[in-house]
Design a protein around this motif. Structure first.
Motif, short mmCIF file in Angstrom:
data_model
loop_
_atom_site.label_atom_id
_atom_site.label_comp_id
_atom_site.label_asym_id
_atom_site.label_seq_id
_atom_site.Cartn_x
_atom_site.Cartn_y
_atom_site.Cartn_z
N GLY A 13 0.38 -1.13 0.04
CA GLY A 13 -0.15 0.11 -0.04
C GLY A 13 0.92 0.99 0.40
O GLY A 13 1.98 0.93 0.38
N LEU A 14 0.20 2.60 -0.48
CA LEU A 14 0.86 3.58 -0.94
C LEU A 14 1.73 4.26 1.01
O LEU A 14 3.27 4.59 0.52
N LYS A 15 0.98 3.81 2.23
CA LYS A 15 1.68 4.45 3.39
C LYS A 15 2.91 3.85 3.61
O LYS A 15 3.67 4.53 4.00
N LYS A 16 2.99 2.50 4.01
CA LYS A 16 4.39 1.62 3.90
C LYS A 16 5.01 2.13 2.70
O LYS A 16 6.92 1.84 2.85
N ALA A 17 4.50 1.71 1.62
CA ALA A 17 5.71 2.27 0.57
C ALA A 17 6.41 3.13 1.11
O ALA A 17 7.74 3.67 0.42
N ARG A 18 5.58 4.32 0.95
CA ARG A 18 6.58 5.52 1.00
C ARG A 18 7.47 5.55 2.83
O ARG A 18 8.55 6.36 2.25
N ASP A 19 6.89 4.80 3.72
CA ASP A 19 7.53 4.54 4.19
C ASP A 19 9.03 4.59 3.85
O ASP A 19 10.27 4.89 4.61
N LEU A 93 15.10 -3.76 2.40
CA LEU A 93 14.21 -2.03 2.85
C LEU A 93 13.16 -3.06 2.94
O LEU A 93 11.64 -3.08 3.91
N LEU A 94 12.26 -3.54 1.83
CA LEU A 94 11.73 -4.49 1.92
C LEU A 94 11.28 -6.15 2.60
O LEU A 94 10.47 -5.93 3.12
N ALA A 95 12.16 -6.77 3.24
CA ALA A 95 12.63 -7.98 3.65
C ALA A 95 12.19 -7.35 4.97
O ALA A 95 11.37 -7.68 5.40
N ALA A 96 12.53 -5.95 5.34
CA ALA A 96 12.44 -5.64 6.56
C ALA A 96 11.06 -5.27 6.69
O ALA A 96 10.26 -5.64 7.90
N SER A 97 10.45 -4.85 6.00
CA SER A 97 8.51 -4.42 5.99
C SER A 97 7.65 -5.49 6.63
O SER A 97 7.23 -5.48 6.59
#
Length: 108
Positions: A13-19, A93-97
């Motif tokens: 989603g945009l919010k987490k991708a933005r972070d 960063l993607l893996a951590a999220s």
């Protein structure tokens, strides 16, 4: 001029991708002396980045990241190394999220 293109799908989603994009921008500013500018939109954001010999943008969408960078003549010789480093940072960063915190069970 050498060009790097990296595409990564996600379901954040945009919010987490933005972070994640902001964390990525902070990392490249510190690690590679980049100057980053974030342009927020309603359906996607753009992180513009630049330094001598490099310019580009990271499109941040609810379902993917799209990075395009142009390398100047001197840095073009290091395209593979630079591309691998960008992929490593973004994938990390993607893996951590995507890791979920462990369930906390209440004592009985």
């Amino acid at each position: 001029m050498a060009e790097i293109r990296i595409h990564r799908d996600h379901a954040l989603g945009l919010k987490k991708a933005r972070d994640i994009a902001w964390k990525w921008a902070e990392q490249v500013e510190e690690k590679f002396d980049m100057e980053c500018t974030v342009l927020e939109g309603e359906t996607s954001d753009t992180v513009e980045f630049t330094r001598p010999g490099v310019s580009g943008e990271l499109i941040v969408a609810p379902d993917h990241f799209e990075l395009v960078a142009q390398l100047g003549f001197l840095l073009g010789a290091f395209k593979k190394t630079i591309e691998d480093e960008i992929k490593k940072e973004l994938d990390s960063l993607l893996a951590a999220s995507s890791k979920k915190p462990p369930d906390k069970k209440k004592p009985a």
